[in-house]
Structure formats: structure tokens, C-alpha cells
Design a protein around this motif. Structure first.
Motif, mmCIF file in Angstrom:
data_model
loop_
_atom_site.group_PDB
_atom_site.id
_atom_site.type_symbol
_atom_site.label_atom_id
_atom_site.label_comp_id
_atom_site.label_asym_id
_atom_site.label_seq_id
_atom_site.Cartn_x
_atom_site.Cartn_y
_atom_site.Cartn_z
ATOM 1 N N HIS A 69 32.283 34.766 51.076
ATOM 2 C CA HIS A 69 31.019 34.290 51.635
ATOM 3 C C HIS A 69 29.807 34.518 50.732
ATOM 4 C CE1 HIS A 69 33.022 33.544 55.411
ATOM 5 N NE2 HIS A 69 33.398 34.813 55.520
ATOM 6 N N GLY A 70 29.977 35.277 49.667
ATOM 7 C CA GLY A 70 28.831 35.643 48.846
ATOM 8 C C GLY A 70 28.711 34.914 47.528
ATOM 9 N N ASP A 71 29.490 33.843 47.348
ATOM 10 C CA ASP A 71 29.449 33.070 46.100
ATOM 11 C C ASP A 71 29.772 33.910 44.864
ATOM 12 O OD1 ASP A 71 28.802 30.737 47.420
ATOM 13 O OD2 ASP A 71 26.652 30.981 47.171
ATOM 14 N N ARG A 72 30.537 34.977 45.035
ATOM 15 C CA ARG A 72 30.927 35.803 43.901
ATOM 16 C C ARG A 72 32.232 35.290 43.304
ATOM 17 N NH1 ARG A 72 29.354 40.962 43.144
ATOM 18 N NH2 ARG A 72 30.604 40.688 41.238
ATOM 19 N N LEU A 73 32.166 34.096 42.718
ATOM 20 C CA LEU A 73 33.356 33.484 42.138
ATOM 21 C C LEU A 73 33.881 34.297 40.960
ATOM 22 C CD1 LEU A 73 32.056 31.171 43.834
ATOM 23 C CD2 LEU A 73 32.941 29.583 42.141
ATOM 24 N N ASP A 74 33.021 35.125 40.353
ATOM 25 C CA ASP A 74 33.445 35.956 39.230
ATOM 26 C C ASP A 74 34.463 37.014 39.639
ATOM 27 O OD1 ASP A 74 31.043 36.990 40.642
ATOM 28 O OD2 ASP A 74 31.311 38.723 39.336
ATOM 29 N N LEU A 75 34.568 37.268 40.935
ATOM 30 C CA LEU A 75 35.537 38.267 41.401
ATOM 31 C C LEU A 75 36.968 37.741 41.408
ATOM 32 C CD1 LEU A 75 33.560 39.728 44.443
ATOM 33 C CD2 LEU A 75 34.002 40.877 42.261
ATOM 34 N N ALA A 76 37.141 36.426 41.370
ATOM 35 C CA ALA A 76 38.476 35.845 41.495
ATOM 36 C C ALA A 76 39.399 36.285 40.357
ATOM 37 C CB ALA A 76 38.394 34.322 41.554
ATOM 38 N N GLY A 77 38.886 36.330 39.139
ATOM 39 C CA GLY A 77 39.712 36.709 37.994
ATOM 40 C C GLY A 77 40.223 38.135 38.076
ATOM 41 N N PRO A 78 39.320 39.135 38.226
ATOM 42 C CA PRO A 78 39.815 40.515 38.372
ATOM 43 C C PRO A 78 40.717 40.700 39.589
ATOM 44 C CG PRO A 78 37.457 40.489 37.897
ATOM 45 C CD PRO A 78 37.863 39.065 38.129
ATOM 46 N N ALA A 79 40.358 40.063 40.711
ATOM 47 C CA ALA A 79 41.177 40.188 41.914
ATOM 48 C C ALA A 79 42.568 39.617 41.685
ATOM 49 C CB ALA A 79 40.500 39.482 43.092
ATOM 50 N N ALA A 80 42.656 38.502 40.964
ATOM 51 C CA ALA A 80 43.966 37.916 40.652
ATOM 52 C C ALA A 80 44.786 38.850 39.765
ATOM 53 C CB ALA A 80 43.783 36.562 39.978
ATOM 54 N N GLY A 81 44.112 39.593 38.891
ATOM 55 C CA GLY A 81 44.826 40.580 38.074
ATOM 56 C C GLY A 81 45.439 41.683 38.917
ATOM 57 N N ASN A 98 37.259 26.968 47.869
ATOM 58 C CA ASN A 98 38.296 27.654 48.622
ATOM 59 C C ASN A 98 38.647 28.920 47.849
ATOM 60 O OD1 ASN A 98 40.554 28.590 49.948
ATOM 61 N ND2 ASN A 98 41.783 26.741 49.675
ATOM 62 N N GLN A 99 38.297 30.070 48.398
ATOM 63 C CA GLN A 99 38.529 31.331 47.697
ATOM 64 C C GLN A 99 40.008 31.567 47.434
ATOM 65 O OE1 GLN A 99 37.436 31.077 50.787
ATOM 66 N NE2 GLN A 99 38.924 32.177 52.041
ATOM 67 N N ALA A 100 40.878 31.086 48.326
ATOM 68 C CA ALA A 100 42.319 31.228 48.100
ATOM 69 C C ALA A 100 42.764 30.411 46.897
ATOM 70 C CB ALA A 100 43.089 30.800 49.347
ATOM 71 N N ALA A 101 42.149 29.239 46.696
ATOM 72 C CA ALA A 101 42.494 28.400 45.549
ATOM 73 C C ALA A 101 42.025 29.034 44.242
ATOM 74 C CB ALA A 101 41.887 27.014 45.714
ATOM 75 N N LEU A 102 40.869 29.704 44.263
ATOM 76 C CA LEU A 102 40.405 30.414 43.069
ATOM 77 C C LEU A 102 41.388 31.526 42.703
ATOM 78 C CD1 LEU A 102 36.592 30.791 43.872
ATOM 79 C CD2 LEU A 102 37.666 29.102 42.388
ATOM 80 N N LEU A 103 41.841 32.257 43.719
ATOM 81 C CA LEU A 103 42.802 33.337 43.475
ATOM 82 C C LEU A 103 44.133 32.797 42.979
ATOM 83 C CD1 LEU A 103 42.171 35.544 46.642
ATOM 84 C CD2 LEU A 103 41.709 36.212 44.276
ATOM 85 N N SER A 104 44.628 31.731 43.623
ATOM 86 C CA SER A 104 45.948 31.205 43.257
ATOM 87 C C SER A 104 45.934 30.620 41.842
ATOM 88 C CB SER A 104 46.415 30.161 44.270
ATOM 89 O OG SER A 104 45.565 29.032 44.288
ATOM 90 N N ALA A 105 44.847 29.957 41.471
ATOM 91 C CA ALA A 105 44.747 29.389 40.123
ATOM 92 C C ALA A 105 44.763 30.487 39.069
ATOM 93 C CB ALA A 105 43.497 28.538 39.997
ATOM 94 N N ALA A 106 43.976 31.539 39.309
ATOM 95 C CA ALA A 106 43.915 32.639 38.340
ATOM 96 C C ALA A 106 45.238 33.397 38.289
ATOM 97 C CB ALA A 106 42.769 33.579 38.710
ATOM 98 N N LEU A 107 45.868 33.595 39.443
ATOM 99 C CA LEU A 107 47.162 34.284 39.474
ATOM 100 C C LEU A 107 48.230 33.482 38.746
ATOM 101 C CD1 LEU A 107 49.122 36.452 40.476
ATOM 102 C CD2 LEU A 107 49.279 35.216 42.642
ATOM 103 N N ALA A 108 48.286 32.180 38.994
ATOM 104 C CA ALA A 108 49.278 31.337 38.318
ATOM 105 C C ALA A 108 49.077 31.365 36.805
ATOM 106 C CB ALA A 108 49.180 29.905 38.844
ATOM 107 N N ARG A 109 47.817 31.328 36.384
ATOM 108 C CA ARG A 109 47.527 31.357 34.946
ATOM 109 C C ARG A 109 47.977 32.683 34.335
ATOM 110 N NH1 ARG A 109 42.837 29.855 35.516
ATOM 111 N NH2 ARG A 109 41.748 31.846 35.559
#
Length: 240
Positions: free
Chosen positions: A94-106, A138-149
Motif C-alpha cells: 500500500h505504500g508504493d515501496r516497489l524497491d522492497l520487491a527485490g530484497p523481499a524476493a531474495g 500487483n505486489q505479488a507480480a513484483l515478487l514473482s518476477a524478481a523471484l523467477a529472475r
């Protein structure tokens, strides 16, 4: 390396959640790390909930997963949904913190390592288009993309669709959550063939009852997926 060092002098790395100075990019400071409930040790093989005791050398399940018939085969979670884990999820969602997706995917990749398979197809739990318009991502899509990569796996962000705009799950009983999600997620007609005969990994930010993931997993199995597993950033659960 010289340019990166110069940038660090001008813009020193900051903690992901409190902006304190840290030694590496996309890291957590000591206090925030201690307040982030990473899941370690023995976990439920279906949902990733931490369990007491030592690893017995075979899959074990929590009480919820012994009670409910999960349509997926295995699951893992990186964090408990509490303290700084909850703050991270809410900031991403909800906070537009898209930068968190990469570390979270790690973190998620590390947690999900035991259930990853070489030919696995990674996909997010979908949003209804109205909710997508309001949130803009979609925050789940940000996570899934980074995780797959990070894992070197195939990714399909539109593998599933959510044609029915379900009401919020908040405040509902377990039965109410499952009723709310019944038939709400379907295979995308354009991409459904990609999962036929393959293992699918579904990614979401939070799991509470598992109703949303169950609807998504059933949609994959209906489309011919050989097996479905789930990877969740944060699990709503009690500590052992």
C-alpha cells in the motif's frame, strides 16, 4: 567499482525500513533486522509456518494443514506477518515501496529453495482489474518476477485472471474466506497451455487462511498443471 564507491559517498546506503545508514544496498540495519521475524528452522511443508522441535528428516505439517485439504503440494514463507515483517508487507502493498520487491524476493528465494524445481513456472496470485487500477501494480507480480529472475525460472505474470471482484477477506471467518474466493480465479485462456504438465509455483505477499492460494492452485490444476507449490512473503501465524 569506482563509480559505485563515489555514489555511496554521495548517497550512502540506507536501511530499507528506517533509513539508518547500512553497509550494503537494500539491507536492514541491526535493530530492524532483529525486529524482522524471518522464518527459520523446522517449518510446515505445506505453508511454511514455523514449528517447534528438530527436523525429523521428513515432511511435517502444522495443525491447520492437517485439518484442511490443501490443493497445493508444498509451500514456504520468508517472514511472519508481525513486527517489521508486517511493516515491510504493508509498505510494499500500500505504500508504493516497489524497491522492497527485490530484497523481499531474495529472502523468499532462500526460504523457498527446498521446493524449487528446474522447470517450474512461476506466477503471481492475480488482482481484479479494478483493484489493479487503484493500486497501479500487483505486489505479488513484483515478487514473482524478481523471484523467477533470481532462481532462473520461467515467469508468467498473467497465467491466472481474477474475473470476479471479491470483497476484502479482512474480518471474515475461515469458512467465509473460502466462500468469498470460490471460483474467483481462473486460468488465462491465452496462457493456460503453458502450465499443462508442468510444476507451477504461485507467489503471494501474505497467507492467512490460504483461501486465495487455494483458489489459484485449483485453477492451475484445472488447467492441467502437474503440481502446484506456493511461496509467500509473510505467513500470518503464531510463533511456536
Amino acid at each position: 567499482m569506482g563509480l559505485q564507491a563515489a555514489l555511496h559517498l554521495l548517497y550512502p546506503p540506507q536501511c530499507l525500513t528506517c533509513e539508518a545508514l547500512v553497509t550494503t544496498d537494500f539491507g536492514l540495519c541491526g535493530p530492524c533486522w532483529r525486529e524482522t521475524p524471518f522464518i527459520t528452522g523446522l517449518v510446515c511443508d505445506l505453508c511454511g509456518t514455523p514449528l517447534p522441535g528438530e527436523d525429523p528428516g521428513h515432511a511435517v505439517h502444522c495443525d491447520d494443514c492437517l485439518t484442511l485439504a490443501r490443493p497445493w503440494a508444498r509451500g514456504r514463507a520468508a517472514l511472519l506477518y508481525k513486527d517489521n515483517g508486517r511493516c515491510i508487507v504493508l509498505a510494499l502493498k500500500h505504500g508504493d515501496r516497489l524497491d522492497l520487491a527485490g530484497p523481499a524476493a531474495g529472502w523468499l528465494r532462500q526460504a523457498a529453495a527446498p521446493i524449487l524445481a528446474p522447470d517450474m513456472l512461476v506466477a503471481p496470485v492475480p488482482l481484479h482489474w479494478l483493484r489493479f487500477l487503484r493500486r497501479r501494480y500487483n505486489q505479488a507480480a513484483l515478487l514473482s518476477a524478481a523471484l523467477a529472475r533470481l532462481a532462473g525460472l520461467d515467469h508468467c505474470p498473467d497465467l491466472l485472471t481474477r474475473p470476479r471482484n471479491t470483497r476484502s477477506q479482512e474480518g471474515r471467518s475461515r469458512e467465509g474466506r473460502y466462500e468469498n474466493m470460490a471460483g474467483a480465479i481462473r486460468p488465462h485462456p491465452r496462457y493456460a497451455a503453458r502450465m499443462r504438465g508442468r510444476k507451477v509455483l504461485l507467489v503471494d505477499d501474505v497467507m492467512t487462511s490460504g483461501a486465495t492460494l487455494a483458489a489459484a492452485a485449483e485453477a492451475c490444476l484445472t488447467a492441467g498443471a502437474a503440481e502446484v507449490s506456493v511461496a509467500i512473503l509473510a505467513r500470518v501465524a503464531k510463533q511456536p
